[in-house]
Design a protein around this motif. Sequence first.
Motif, PDB file in Angstrom:
ATOM      1  N   ILE A 393       7.232 -27.723 -14.016  1.00 15.92           N
ATOM      2  CA  ILE A 393       7.762 -28.620 -12.979  1.00 15.92           C
ATOM      3  C   ILE A 393       9.265 -28.827 -13.192  1.00 15.92           C
ATOM      4  O   ILE A 393      10.060 -28.771 -12.246  1.00 15.92           O
ATOM      5  CB  ILE A 393       7.013 -29.965 -13.006  1.00 15.92           C
ATOM      6  N   ALA A 394       9.662 -29.055 -14.438  1.00 18.49           N
ATOM      7  CA  ALA A 394      11.086 -29.215 -14.751  1.00 18.49           C
ATOM      8  C   ALA A 394      11.850 -27.938 -14.446  1.00 18.49           C
ATOM      9  O   ALA A 394      12.993 -27.990 -13.946  1.00 18.49           O
ATOM     10  CB  ALA A 394      11.256 -29.604 -16.222  1.00 18.49           C
ATOM     11  N   ASP A 395      11.246 -26.793 -14.720  1.00 25.42           N
ATOM     12  CA  ASP A 395      11.902 -25.512 -14.431  1.00 25.42           C
ATOM     13  C   ASP A 395      12.093 -25.299 -12.930  1.00 25.42           C
ATOM     14  O   ASP A 395      13.065 -24.661 -12.509  1.00 25.42           O
ATOM     15  CB  ASP A 395      11.090 -24.357 -15.020  1.00 25.42           C
ATOM     16  N   ASP A 396      11.162 -25.804 -12.114  1.00 27.79           N
ATOM     17  CA  ASP A 396      11.331 -25.723 -10.658  1.00 27.79           C
ATOM     18  C   ASP A 396      12.634 -26.404 -10.240  1.00 27.79           C
ATOM     19  O   ASP A 396      13.417 -25.861  -9.444  1.00 27.79           O
ATOM     20  CB  ASP A 396      10.159 -26.407  -9.937  1.00 27.79           C
ATOM     21  N   PHE A 397      12.868 -27.596 -10.762  1.00 28.29           N
ATOM     22  CA  PHE A 397      14.099 -28.315 -10.432  1.00 28.29           C
ATOM     23  C   PHE A 397      15.321 -27.586 -10.991  1.00 28.29           C
ATOM     24  O   PHE A 397      16.360 -27.485 -10.325  1.00 28.29           O
ATOM     25  CB  PHE A 397      14.047 -29.738 -10.987  1.00 28.29           C
ATOM     26  N   LYS A 398      15.200 -27.091 -12.202  1.00 33.26           N
ATOM     27  CA  LYS A 398      16.325 -26.379 -12.816  1.00 33.26           C
ATOM     28  C   LYS A 398      16.704 -25.158 -11.994  1.00 33.26           C
ATOM     29  O   LYS A 398      17.896 -24.855 -11.821  1.00 33.26           O
ATOM     30  CB  LYS A 398      15.960 -25.966 -14.241  1.00 33.26           C
ATOM     31  N   ARG A 399      15.713 -24.486 -11.440  1.00 30.97           N
ATOM     32  CA  ARG A 399      15.982 -23.273 -10.654  1.00 30.97           C
ATOM     33  C   ARG A 399      16.794 -23.592  -9.404  1.00 30.97           C
ATOM     34  O   ARG A 399      17.745 -22.884  -9.077  1.00 30.97           O
ATOM     35  CB  ARG A 399      14.657 -22.598 -10.262  1.00 30.97           C
ATOM     36  N   VAL A 400      16.432 -24.665  -8.689  1.00 32.16           N
ATOM     37  CA  VAL A 400      17.151 -24.963  -7.450  1.00 32.16           C
ATOM     38  C   VAL A 400      18.502 -25.640  -7.716  1.00 32.16           C
ATOM     39  O   VAL A 400      19.415 -25.547  -6.886  1.00 32.16           O
ATOM     40  CB  VAL A 400      16.313 -25.838  -6.491  1.00 32.16           C
ATOM     41  N   PHE A 401      18.642 -26.298  -8.871  1.00 33.73           N
ATOM     42  CA  PHE A 401      19.880 -27.014  -9.163  1.00 33.73           C
ATOM     43  C   PHE A 401      20.868 -26.202 -10.002  1.00 33.73           C
ATOM     44  O   PHE A 401      22.079 -26.350  -9.863  1.00 33.73           O
ATOM     45  CB  PHE A 401      19.594 -28.314  -9.924  1.00 33.73           C
ATOM     46  N   GLU A 402      20.347 -25.340 -10.899  1.00 36.32           N
ATOM     47  CA  GLU A 402      21.232 -24.781 -11.918  1.00 36.32           C
ATOM     48  C   GLU A 402      21.202 -23.263 -12.050  1.00 36.32           C
ATOM     49  O   GLU A 402      22.211 -22.667 -12.414  1.00 36.32           O
ATOM     50  CB  GLU A 402      20.890 -25.391 -13.288  1.00 36.32           C
ATOM     51  N   THR A 403      20.075 -22.633 -11.795  1.00 36.77           N
ATOM     52  CA  THR A 403      19.966 -21.197 -12.076  1.00 36.77           C
ATOM     53  C   THR A 403      19.441 -20.433 -10.870  1.00 36.77           C
ATOM     54  O   THR A 403      18.296 -19.971 -10.862  1.00 36.77           O
ATOM     55  CB  THR A 403      19.037 -20.955 -13.286  1.00 36.77           C
TER      56      THR A 403
END
Length: 509
Positions: A393-403
Amino acid sequence: MKRHLQLTIKQLSASYADGSISPRLVVDHALDDAVKLKHLNAFIRISPENSLHQGKESEHRYENKNQLSVLDGVPIAIKDNFCTKNLTTTCASGMLSNFVPPYNATVCERLAASGTVLVGKTNMDQFAMGSGTVDSIFGPTKNIWSNDLSDNKWHIAGGSSGGSATAVAAGICYAAIGSDTGGSTRNPASYCGVVGLKPTYGLVSRHGLIPLVNSMDVPGVFTRNVSDCVDILNAIAGPDAKDSTTIRRPFKKIDIPFFEDFDLRNVRVGIPKEYHCEGLTKEVLETWMKVADLLEDNGAHVEQVSLPNTAASIFVYSILNQCEVASNMARYDGIEYGHRAGNESSTEELYANTRAEGFNTVVKTRILTGNYFLLRKNYQKYFEKALRVRRLIADDFKRVFETPKNNEKIVDVLLTPTTLSDAPLYSDFISQSNRDQCAVQDFCTQPANMAGIPAISIPIRLSKRGLPIGLQLMSRSLNEEMLLRVAGWIEAQVEFDCLENEQIYAARS
């Protein structure tokens, strides 16, 4: 309507400084309103002697040109799960009904050092386990927007920080502190028509916040406008040697000219498709789409994004919440502090009777369920698996915000509903179990807690029932400035002010 209630915190401070308004007068009005509106049950305890003393000291500082900050003399309220020195802190539970902390929570200490005036401690769900502020031993909090406050015809204030949201919405105080574990600030902010901020995990100290879920708890902020929210955040954020989970780098205070020279053409707004979910009412969906169109029409880049693990989020949250609850509640054994049962013949009987008497059914159910998940035979099946999905779930946010991948652009903020509907009727809300209530009410809010990112709920308009509808903005960790800039821009466009509404005016009169 009292003239000072229409002022922002900065305007109030300027009025104090030029002598056109007296801090003592404003504090008197706040205490009078807290008593006049006691039927809302926003406060567990009002502290008039302390408030009047602080108001008098603030007035002397202004007279001598020695104000402590822009918050000097500003009436505030604190949720009753933050420790306040020499002032009872109950968590709305029988277990702590007589607990008087010997120290202040860091948040309370920093607000006091800024010169704020504490009106009182606000109502909440027991140990913050709920989304309605209906499970307090002091009774439920009523939403001031309710058309009918009699019998069970009123609407809930949301939870678990419903008392804090109501105190701000009713104009009793300018700001209030809540806690946010899965949406407990944003949920009541949406239902009560106020601004509710959940900062990045670790930006604000948890020292003195009686824990629910250590890995998700964050002190939250309630105000009537975004500018006031910035002023409160600036006062409470930053490293704390007493809390090892705070972010160590110094906090740079936010200074935002919200409505001047903010160019939306450089802002990318993501619309997560998974938040268009079952149970989302037509009115909330329409509000969501209208604000998305408003942003796009004014130059923002608005695009659909995907957070594929959102659907699993509520189940993961439930498991991890109950596991940490089971651990945190173990300290309440009747030995060191809190309620203690009497006339027991053994230590085991003392523990059992103390916890049976001190906790309500909701707390006991979460303890039992959490201990079940943590049994050796279940640990990998439930707890460890939930931790792995939390990372997804945290990686989902990281993908759209950072990577971004495949030439995708980084999204600056996400725009979603805060809640799936306007505030439910109390009678409808309590017809469901606490677990089912939280599964529905926290669907849009709790993913941000699991990812540790900042999120804010801002009021947009009224529903056909005359109840507030709010929307949520989320951003990457420590990106509060962008989050608050966009929130401030939307606020300026929709011009929602609860105290200007005839319904609130009538309720206060």
